[in-house]
Design an enzyme around this catalytic site. Structure first.
Site, short mmCIF file in Angstrom:
data_model
loop_
_atom_site.label_atom_id
_atom_site.label_comp_id
_atom_site.label_asym_id
_atom_site.label_seq_id
_atom_site.Cartn_x
_atom_site.Cartn_y
_atom_site.Cartn_z
N THR A 1 5.59 -3.03 4.15
CA THR A 1 5.39 -1.75 4.76
C THR A 1 4.69 -0.67 3.53
O THR A 1 4.23 0.32 4.07
CB THR A 1 6.82 -0.96 5.04
N ASP A 2 4.92 -1.30 2.36
CA ASP A 2 4.56 -0.26 1.19
C ASP A 2 3.03 0.14 1.34
O ASP A 2 2.56 1.11 1.09
CB ASP A 2 4.82 -1.14 -0.07
N THR B 1 8.81 -7.43 3.67
CA THR B 1 10.21 -7.47 3.81
C THR B 1 10.64 -8.06 5.14
O THR B 1 11.63 -8.53 5.24
CB THR B 1 10.85 -5.98 3.86
N SER C 1 3.84 -6.37 -0.38
CA SER C 1 2.80 -5.95 -0.32
C SER C 1 2.59 -4.73 -1.35
O SER C 1 1.43 -4.16 -1.46
CB SER C 1 2.48 -5.38 0.78
N1 ASP Z 1 7.98 -3.87 -0.78
C1 ASP Z 1 7.99 -4.44 0.54
C2 ASP Z 1 6.69 -4.80 0.84
O1 ASP Z 1 5.77 -4.01 1.07
C3 ASP Z 1 8.42 -3.75 1.52
C4 ASP Z 1 8.50 -3.61 3.01
O2 ASP Z 1 7.90 -4.63 3.34
O3 ASP Z 1 9.19 -2.85 3.53
O4 ASP Z 1 6.36 -6.01 0.96
#
Ligand code: ASP
Length: 319
Positions: A95-96, A16, A62
């Site tokens: 973050t995932d 993200t 991710s």
């Molecule tokens: N779906 C995103 C990822 O993990 C969420 C994020 O980065 O906050 O790439």
């Protein structure tokens, strides 16, 4: 503030932090992994004159992190750590699955320099993007003399690989450090250490060698009320036919498992499949080991515990 003279390498993997939405106010309907690391730096003027080296290792959301990207990422981090001119490495990530990547790197590397993962909960196009500050903080942390180990820098807090976990799906302050909390904080560029830096548990990056298509298969099964023993047995049998090497059971409460899982686990273990039990709870660790209980993953959540079983299986294979 003191700063190391070596250069900082920033490895981009997407997430993200590199995400874009069609509307600036859209913090949900965006696409992750659109901007390069070089693009991200245009929003951080404070890093303009820093000795940085940029490398795009991957460009993905991710949630789709793969063994192939992990293999490449670990090798690139190790190569940069081996360069005496490099003071530290920063990884921009989603973050995932950040905590899983952090655990993998913690287990295979033993960095005496900082390896800092960072991310964002809002895309770069947001009216409130958290990526630029997190990236500035991550580079600032990576350039600090004396800092070492695999760390995560998010919303002003520094977490170690063992403790870091994403506990909230939307808030900007979405991470916690488990029961022990953060290892440090970074406030307006000032580092406030709270606990010793992690040292790593070096299996060595060589453990990640080989075609990832042939890596051991490790699965996660969640325990829940109303668990259907027939479905469980069918699922495990199908997986065993594919060469299942390990299963993480995500238990209720203190890692307690439905009786159908307890019954199935004995057969799995007898067939040479390694198992660990974890907890569905968002905080804390699985405590103690009652007689007869499956081995516990301690403070590792299901994602990290799966990485742990994968690495153990890879290690056994390479021995
Ligand atoms: N779906 C995103 C990822 O993990 C969420 C994020 O980065 O906050 O790439």
């Amino acid at each position: 503030m003191q700063k190391n003279s070596g250069r900082i390498v920033i490895l981009g993997t997407g997430g993200t932090i590199a995400g874009k939405a069609a509307q600036a106010g859209d913090n949900v309907g965006y696409t992750a992994g659109q901007l390069t690391v070089a693009d991200l730096l245009t929003s951080v003027p404070a890093l303009k004159d820093w000795p940085l080296q940029l490398e795009q290792v991957a460009q993905l959301d991710s949630k789709d992190m793969s063994h192939a990207v992990w293999q490449q990422l670990a090798q690139r981090v190790q190569a940069h750590l081996d360069d005496p001119e490099v003071a530290g490495v920063v990884i921009t990530h989603g973050t995932d699955t950040l905590e899983e990547t952090a655990w993998l790197l913690h287990r295979v590397l033993m960095p005496t320099k900082p390896v800092v993962l960072t991310a964002a909960m809002r895309p770069a196009t947001s009216l409130q993007p958290d990526g630029p500050q997190n990236l500035l903080d991550a580079v600032t942390l990576a350039a600090q003399p004396g800092v070492q180990g695999v760390l995560a820098m998010l919303a002003g807090a520094v977490y170690d690989a063992a403790g870091v976990r994403k506990w909230h799906p939307y808030r900007i302050d979405a991470f916690s450090g488990g029961d022990d909390g953060p290892v440090a904080r970074l406030v307006e560029g000032q580092l406030l250490p709270l606990r010793p830096w992690p040292t790593g548990m070096a299996l060595g990056v060589d453990v990640l060698q080989g075609d990832v298509a042939h890596w051991p298969k490790v699965a996660v099964v969640t325990s829940h009320a109303g668990l259907d023993a027939e479905l469980l047995q069918a699922q495990l049998a199908a997986w065993q036919a594919l060469g299942l090497a390990g299963v993480v059971f995500e238990g209720t409460g203190n890692g307690t498992l439905h009786v159908a899982i307890e019954n199935a686990a004995a057969a799995l273990k007898a067939a040479g499949c390694e198992v660990l039990r974890t907890s569905r709870c968002q905080g804390g660790s699985v405590v103690g080991a009652p007689a007869g209980a499956l081995p516990s993953a301690g403070e590792l959540g299901p994602g990290k515990a799966r990485v742990e079983l994968l690495l153990r299986a890879l290690k056994r294979r390479s021995a």
